[in-house]
Design a protein around this motif. Sequence first.
Motif, mmCIF file in Angstrom:
data_model
loop_
_atom_site.group_PDB
_atom_site.id
_atom_site.type_symbol
_atom_site.label_atom_id
_atom_site.label_comp_id
_atom_site.label_asym_id
_atom_site.label_seq_id
_atom_site.Cartn_x
_atom_site.Cartn_y
_atom_site.Cartn_z
ATOM 1 N N GLY A 1 0.808 -1.209 0.000
ATOM 2 C CA GLY A 1 0.000 0.000 0.000
ATOM 3 C C GLY A 1 0.842 1.259 0.000
ATOM 4 N N TRP A 2 0.172 2.397 -0.048
ATOM 5 C CA TRP A 2 0.778 3.724 -0.014
ATOM 6 C C TRP A 2 1.868 3.906 -1.076
ATOM 7 C CZ3 TRP A 2 -0.279 1.130 4.606
ATOM 8 C CH2 TRP A 2 -1.278 1.704 5.384
ATOM 9 N N ALA B 1 4.194 5.619 -3.793
ATOM 10 C CA ALA B 1 4.628 7.001 -4.038
ATOM 11 C C ALA B 1 5.722 6.984 -5.094
ATOM 12 C CB ALA B 1 5.147 7.629 -2.746
ATOM 13 N N PHE C 1 6.885 2.139 -1.352
ATOM 14 C CA PHE C 1 5.615 1.594 -0.898
ATOM 15 C C PHE C 1 5.822 0.867 0.422
ATOM 16 C CE2 PHE C 1 7.741 -1.465 -3.549
ATOM 17 C CZ PHE C 1 7.501 -2.714 -2.982
ATOM 18 N N TYR D 1 4.511 3.137 7.271
ATOM 19 C CA TYR D 1 3.583 3.378 6.172
ATOM 20 C C TYR D 1 3.697 4.817 5.686
ATOM 21 C CZ TYR D 1 0.836 5.223 10.072
ATOM 22 O OH TYR D 1 0.427 5.925 11.169
ATOM 23 N N SER D 2 2.983 5.119 4.625
ATOM 24 C CA SER D 2 2.865 6.454 4.057
ATOM 25 C C SER D 2 4.201 7.049 3.609
ATOM 26 C CB SER D 2 2.165 7.395 5.049
ATOM 27 O OG SER D 2 1.775 8.580 4.398
ATOM 28 N N PHE E 1 8.396 8.879 6.154
ATOM 29 C CA PHE E 1 7.350 7.890 6.386
ATOM 30 C C PHE E 1 6.876 7.989 7.823
ATOM 31 C CE2 PHE E 1 11.318 5.846 7.480
ATOM 32 C CZ PHE E 1 11.034 5.105 8.612
ATOM 33 N N ASP F 1 -5.319 7.953 7.642
ATOM 34 C CA ASP F 1 -4.365 6.853 7.746
ATOM 35 C C ASP F 1 -3.033 7.235 7.108
ATOM 36 O OD1 ASP F 1 -3.338 4.489 8.475
ATOM 37 O OD2 ASP F 1 -4.516 3.272 7.121
ATOM 38 N N HIS G 1 -0.919 10.542 5.986
ATOM 39 C CA HIS G 1 -0.648 11.329 4.795
ATOM 40 C C HIS G 1 0.423 12.350 5.131
ATOM 41 C CE1 HIS G 1 -3.992 9.699 2.513
ATOM 42 N NE2 HIS G 1 -4.703 9.784 3.619
#
Length: 193
Positions: free
Chosen positions: A16-17, A19, A29, A62-63, A75, A111, A113
């Motif tokens: 996920g996530w 970029a 990711f 994440y992110s 992140f 979640d 950003h």
Amino acid sequence: VTWKLVPLTTYPGYEGWPAFSPGGKQVAFAWTGPDQGPMDIYVKLIGAAHSLRLTSGPQRKYSPVWSPDGTQIAFLRDIGQSRSEVCLVPALGGPERQVAEINGDWIGIFDGHLDWSADGRWLITSDRASEDAPYSLTLLAVDGREKRRLTTPPPLALGDAGPAVSPDGRTLAFLRCPSFLVCDVYSQALSQD
């Protein structure tokens, strides 16, 4: 025009996530890895078979988001008790560095950003002053020396999320959510400081 869908990754587990790097040749990711463990941050050259793992450890990471010059990836890392760390890691691998801690239960829209300022000196994320306060967008100095609130949502709103800085660095777009999954798009002018 005929469009062709090409998967960037086909790994087992959750990814996920995504970029894209500033040049568009790599993607960062979050992935649970082949063993379905905690999420870590990976980087992959578009079209390559293998990826480079940038983080490790038991907490969920994440992110990811690339710095404007493509040398670093920021992140988020869960640290428990509704708190996360904003961290940096070199895009080619190396030691991680914590920039700041932020408050929040990261669910749904909120979640994780992050975005960078156009000059690469600041990060923007959602944070809140207390468990009862709405999320507001917060500016974090990459050197870790300063943290300041950018937006002030109404007191009863869920808050602000999803920061996106324009390429020229003059405008910030974001979501203002009065309640869960009910959001409007706002923009705010940014000055150089």
